[in-house]
Design an enzyme around this catalytic site. Structure first.
Site, PDB file in Angstrom:
ATOM      1  N   ARG A  31      -8.497  13.135 -22.150  1.00 17.46           N
ATOM      2  CA  ARG A  31      -7.646  11.981 -22.499  1.00 17.46           C
ATOM      3  C   ARG A  31      -6.551  12.391 -23.486  1.00 17.46           C
ATOM      4  O   ARG A  31      -5.401  11.997 -23.333  1.00 17.46           O
ATOM      5  CB  ARG A  31      -8.477  10.838 -23.065  1.00 17.46           C
ATOM      6  CG  ARG A  31      -9.411  10.200 -22.032  1.00 17.46           C
ATOM      7  CD  ARG A  31     -10.318   9.178 -22.642  1.00 17.46           C
ATOM      8  NE  ARG A  31     -11.120   9.812 -23.690  1.00 17.46           N
ATOM      9  CZ  ARG A  31     -11.747   9.157 -24.658  1.00 17.46           C
ATOM     10  NH1 ARG A  31     -11.686   7.840 -24.729  1.00 17.46           N
ATOM     11  NH2 ARG A  31     -12.456   9.800 -25.554  1.00 17.46           N
ATOM     12  N   ASN A  49     -11.990   6.712 -20.423  1.00 16.56           N
ATOM     13  CA  ASN A  49     -13.209   7.161 -19.765  1.00 16.56           C
ATOM     14  C   ASN A  49     -13.865   5.978 -19.083  1.00 16.56           C
ATOM     15  O   ASN A  49     -13.742   4.843 -19.539  1.00 16.56           O
ATOM     16  CB  ASN A  49     -14.193   7.743 -20.785  1.00 16.56           C
ATOM     17  CG  ASN A  49     -13.784   9.110 -21.295  1.00 16.56           C
ATOM     18  OD1 ASN A  49     -13.010   9.822 -20.671  1.00 16.56           O
ATOM     19  ND2 ASN A  49     -14.316   9.489 -22.438  1.00 16.56           N
TER      20      ASN A  49
END
Length: 106
Positions: A31, A49
């Site tokens: 990320r 996520n």
């Protein structure tokens, strides 16, 4: 003049694409690297996520920059990630960006 303004906003060619990345993409700074890459390209959107172990999100911006980002998402990722599959969907033209930045969502 009004017609020209409409054409120029369409000519900006902004796109929005949703994505989901499969593989070893959680716990490997995927990320963070996604945010860094999107910001380098001047794109906006988000990444997060999922409970299924994937990473999902949305990216918006010019088509050429989005194509670069899609290539990055499906083949580069973070240094310790392993990308098995990348799915891109809900690709659409948009009149304006829905976000001001690219962020991690929780």
């Amino acid at each position: 003049m009004h017609r020209l303004q409409r054409m120029s906003s369409t000519a900006t060619g902004l796109k929005s694409v949703d994505y989901e990345i499969f593989g070893n993409v959680q716990g490997v700074f995927f990320r963070k690297f996604t945010v860094d890459q999107a910001q380098k390209l001047g794109l906006v959107g988000w990444v997060k996520n999922t409970a299924e172990g994937t990473v999902t999100g949305q990216v918006q911006g010019s088509p050429d920059k989005i194509n670069t980002m899609m290539d990055w998402l499906k083949s580069v990722g973070s240094p310790k990630s392993r990308i098995d599959q990348a799915h891109f969907f809900n690709t659409k033209d948009i009149p304006k960006l829905d976000f001001n930045d690219f962020v991690i969502r929780h």
